[in-house]
Design a protein around this motif. Structure first.
Motif, mmCIF file in Angstrom:
data_model
loop_
_atom_site.group_PDB
_atom_site.id
_atom_site.type_symbol
_atom_site.label_atom_id
_atom_site.label_comp_id
_atom_site.label_asym_id
_atom_site.label_seq_id
_atom_site.Cartn_x
_atom_site.Cartn_y
_atom_site.Cartn_z
ATOM 1 N N ILE A 1 0.839 -1.208 0.000
ATOM 2 C CA ILE A 1 0.000 0.000 0.000
ATOM 3 C C ILE A 1 0.870 1.253 0.000
ATOM 4 O O ILE A 1 0.602 2.217 -0.718
ATOM 5 C CB ILE A 1 -0.957 -0.015 1.210
ATOM 6 N N GLU A 2 1.942 1.245 0.796
ATOM 7 C CA GLU A 2 2.850 2.401 0.861
ATOM 8 C C GLU A 2 3.539 2.635 -0.476
ATOM 9 O O GLU A 2 3.703 3.785 -0.909
ATOM 10 C CB GLU A 2 3.884 2.187 1.981
ATOM 11 N N ARG A 3 3.963 1.556 -1.147
ATOM 12 C CA ARG A 3 4.580 1.690 -2.473
ATOM 13 C C ARG A 3 3.579 2.285 -3.462
ATOM 14 O O ARG A 3 3.910 3.174 -4.250
ATOM 15 C CB ARG A 3 5.057 0.327 -2.997
ATOM 16 N N HIS A 4 2.355 1.775 -3.410
ATOM 17 C CA HIS A 4 1.291 2.246 -4.304
ATOM 18 C C HIS A 4 1.022 3.737 -4.090
ATOM 19 O O HIS A 4 0.947 4.509 -5.054
ATOM 20 C CB HIS A 4 0.026 1.424 -4.035
ATOM 21 N N GLU A 5 0.923 4.151 -2.845
ATOM 22 C CA GLU A 5 0.638 5.565 -2.543
ATOM 23 C C GLU A 5 1.813 6.456 -2.939
ATOM 24 O O GLU A 5 1.614 7.587 -3.400
ATOM 25 C CB GLU A 5 0.312 5.718 -1.051
ATOM 26 N N TYR A 6 3.031 5.948 -2.790
ATOM 27 C CA TYR A 6 4.210 6.704 -3.226
ATOM 28 C C TYR A 6 4.141 6.980 -4.729
ATOM 29 O O TYR A 6 4.390 8.104 -5.194
ATOM 30 C CB TYR A 6 5.492 5.941 -2.877
ATOM 31 N N VAL A 7 3.802 5.941 -5.499
ATOM 32 C CA VAL A 7 3.729 6.079 -6.953
ATOM 33 C C VAL A 7 2.661 7.097 -7.347
ATOM 34 O O VAL A 7 2.873 7.921 -8.246
ATOM 35 C CB VAL A 7 3.437 4.710 -7.612
ATOM 36 N N LEU A 8 1.506 7.052 -6.675
ATOM 37 C CA LEU A 8 0.437 7.992 -6.997
ATOM 38 C C LEU A 8 0.844 9.428 -6.686
ATOM 39 O O LEU A 8 0.455 10.363 -7.393
ATOM 40 C CB LEU A 8 -0.848 7.636 -6.228
ATOM 41 N N ARG A 9 1.663 9.611 -5.656
ATOM 42 C CA ARG A 9 2.113 10.971 -5.283
ATOM 43 C C ARG A 9 3.213 11.483 -6.196
ATOM 44 O O ARG A 9 3.289 12.685 -6.460
ATOM 45 C CB ARG A 9 2.633 10.979 -3.837
ATOM 46 N N GLU A 10 4.078 10.579 -6.652
ATOM 47 C CA GLU A 10 5.271 10.980 -7.392
ATOM 48 C C GLU A 10 4.896 11.376 -8.832
ATOM 49 O O GLU A 10 4.700 10.521 -9.702
ATOM 50 C CB GLU A 10 6.293 9.834 -7.397
ATOM 51 N N GLN A 11 4.817 12.681 -9.080
ATOM 52 C CA GLN A 11 4.290 13.176 -10.349
ATOM 53 C C GLN A 11 5.245 13.004 -11.528
ATOM 54 O O GLN A 11 4.855 13.206 -12.675
ATOM 55 C CB GLN A 11 3.883 14.641 -10.203
ATOM 56 N N PRO B 1 -3.950 16.280 -7.356
ATOM 57 C CA PRO B 1 -5.197 17.043 -7.575
ATOM 58 C C PRO B 1 -5.364 17.554 -8.999
ATOM 59 O O PRO B 1 -6.474 17.590 -9.526
ATOM 60 C CB PRO B 1 -5.070 18.203 -6.585
ATOM 61 N N SER B 2 -4.275 17.923 -9.648
ATOM 62 C CA SER B 2 -4.367 18.440 -11.017
ATOM 63 C C SER B 2 -4.153 17.342 -12.069
ATOM 64 O O SER B 2 -4.103 17.630 -13.267
ATOM 65 C CB SER B 2 -3.354 19.561 -11.229
ATOM 66 N N LEU B 3 -4.021 16.094 -11.605
ATOM 67 C CA LEU B 3 -3.822 14.930 -12.486
ATOM 68 C C LEU B 3 -2.606 15.100 -13.414
ATOM 69 O O LEU B 3 -2.619 14.695 -14.576
ATOM 70 C CB LEU B 3 -5.080 14.661 -13.321
ATOM 71 N N THR B 4 -1.566 15.687 -12.867
ATOM 72 C CA THR B 4 -0.317 15.861 -13.624
ATOM 73 C C THR B 4 0.237 14.506 -14.066
ATOM 74 O O THR B 4 0.294 13.559 -13.276
ATOM 75 C CB THR B 4 0.730 16.578 -12.750
ATOM 76 N N ASN B 5 0.639 14.438 -15.338
ATOM 77 C CA ASN B 5 1.268 13.232 -15.886
ATOM 78 C C ASN B 5 0.371 11.997 -15.743
ATOM 79 O O ASN B 5 0.858 10.877 -15.580
ATOM 80 C CB ASN B 5 2.622 12.987 -15.199
ATOM 81 N N THR B 6 -0.946 12.199 -15.810
ATOM 82 C CA THR B 6 -1.926 11.122 -15.646
ATOM 83 C C THR B 6 -2.754 10.984 -16.920
ATOM 84 O O THR B 6 -3.223 11.984 -17.471
ATOM 85 C CB THR B 6 -2.851 11.408 -14.449
ATOM 86 N N TYR B 7 -2.938 9.756 -17.378
ATOM 87 C CA TYR B 7 -3.617 9.506 -18.653
ATOM 88 C C TYR B 7 -4.705 8.449 -18.463
ATOM 89 O O TYR B 7 -4.478 7.412 -17.841
ATOM 90 C CB TYR B 7 -2.617 9.040 -19.705
ATOM 91 N N PHE B 8 -5.877 8.722 -19.023
ATOM 92 C CA PHE B 8 -6.990 7.784 -18.927
ATOM 93 C C PHE B 8 -6.870 6.770 -20.066
ATOM 94 O O PHE B 8 -6.995 7.117 -21.242
ATOM 95 C CB PHE B 8 -8.321 8.538 -19.017
#
Length: 417
Positions: free
Chosen positions: A189-199, A219-226
């Motif tokens: 879970i900690e690894r997963h949350e780190y990845v989500l935070r690391e923009q 919050p701004s979905l930086t570097n995030t793709y659907f």
């Protein structure tokens, strides 16, 4: 030499002790078995070292002679799984643009040597994963991770990769929950949350619910793709071969399903469909994912046929027998965040689709959405009554063409570039 004599002395003392306790013949058999086992173990370890060395040389040669950037996929699972899913599909299409090193978990693939699957795509035993990670390449390396609790990476490794100006991709395919993966550790879970935070990490998200989860960390979905799931249209649109073992269902209205037979499948709903009578036949082409299906006794019903997992190569041949295709999933935390790959594959097959009320299915006009069991059953009859020249099938074809793996790969390539 002294060490040899000490070991020999210890061995002889143990042998003498065995002779005293069990007799000469039995003691000699024990000694022989012990020697054989140790010899086999040493031979196995020697062969393993040789294979690792040869594989590492092969990887180095492949990497140094191919100008394309390299994608490294960790040994999360095998390539040849009973269900041919998103990871394999993305691997295939991305290998058209990149050198792709797919490290197998080797539970089913059983490869000792690096195996070429097609141009620029190689299947690699797990023992060489570390070498692949650190081998040099003329272009940037791309580490392709996905949301899975197994420890195929750690935070320091990802930090090192990013610091060296390499690329890290995280495919947020499934929520980390126990229904899918079993027990999920706090470390995962900690690894997963780190990845989500690391923009700096490229984040691919398959469902709107997962996208909302990402917003808590980005919050701004930086570097995030659907990037939802998709379909290989050519594979599911090819000319179908007849399956003699399914001749017995000719003349019946066939309700079909393929995919995992897991705890999120609504087996009560399937039982109600079975109760519609013998003029309907339910065909389940499913890999038994957990124990829940075995408790239902659905396979004992006369108008239900369960064939188990069908190889992806011939899956369209079997699915051609469907008159209507279903996604009978329970609505829960797992399915609310699911982009069903079978939805797009049903589209390419051209079979009317009836599904429960999942958010990712609501986005497509060719999915007939049922709010409850009664509506699901009424939509089955509606699906059977749709004329072959109806506008519905044109919509389905168009939606399949808009949701191909090639189109998904374009989004990922753009993100990398």
């Amino acid at each position: 030499m002294k060490t040899f004599f000490r070991k020999s002395k210890r061995f002889l003392l143990r042998l003498y002790s065995f002779i005293q306790r069990f007799g000469l013949i039995y003691a000699l058999k024990l000694a022989k078995n012990k020697i054989n086992n140790k010899l086999k173990e040493r031979i196995y370890k020697l062969k393993e070292r040789i294979y690792i060395s040869l594989n590492n040389k092969t990887i180095k040669k492949i990497v140094n002679t191919t100008p394309k950037p390299v994608i490294i996929y960790p040994p999360y699972h095998d390539f040849n799984l009973p269900l041919y899913q998103r990871p394999q599909q993305l691997t295939q299409v991305l290998s058209n643009n990149y050198l792709y090193l797919f490290h197998t978990n080797n539970m089913l693939d059983s490869v000792n040597k690096v195996k070429k699957l097609k141009k620029n795509l190689f299947l690699i035993p797990p023992a060489s994963y570390s070498f692949s990670l650190h081998t040099e390449h003329r272009e940037k390396k791309i580490l392709f991770l996905y949301s899975h609790p197994s420890r195929q990476y750690d935070i320091p490794l990802v930090e090192k990769y990013l610091h060296e100006n390499n690329i890290v991709i995280y495919d947020y395919l499934d929520d980390l929950n126990e229904e899918i993966f079993g027990a999920v550790s706090q470390e995962a879970i900690e690894r997963h949350e780190y990845v989500l935070r690391e923009q700096r990490i490229i984040l691919l998200v398959t469902a709107s619910k997962l996208l909302e989860d990402v917003k808590k960390y980005r919050p701004s979905l930086t570097n995030t793709y659907f990037v939802p799931n998709a379909v290989d249209i050519d594979h599911f649109s090819k000319v179908k071969k007849k399956i003699p073992e399914l001749d017995f269902i000719k003349g019946k209205k066939v309700i079909g399903y393929f995919g995992a037979l897991a705890s999120w499948v609504d087996y009560d709903l399937i039982a109600k469909l079975s109760d519609l009578g013998d003029s309907y036949h339910i065909l389940l082409l499913g890999y038994i994912y957990d124990n829940k299906f075995k408790t239902t006794n659905l396979d004992k019903r006369k108008n239900i046929t369960v064939l188990g997992p069908i190889k992806y190569e011939v899956l369209p041949d079997y699915a051609e027998y469907f008159d209507a295709s279903i996604i009978p999933f329970i609505i829960n935390e797992t399915t609310l965040a699911t982009s069903p790959i079978k939805l797009f594959e049903y589209m390419a097959l051209g079979k009317p689709i009836i599904t429960t009320d999942m958010p990712e299915c609501r986005k497509y006009k060719s999915a007939l959405i049922a709010k409850d069991h009664d509506e699901f059953i009424s939509l089955i009859d509606k699906a059977f009554a749709i004329p072959k020249d109806d506008e519905y099938f044109k919509i389905m074809k168009k939606e399949a063409e808009e949701n191909t793996w090639g189109a998904r790969a374009e989004v990922i390539i753009e993100a990398i570039n």
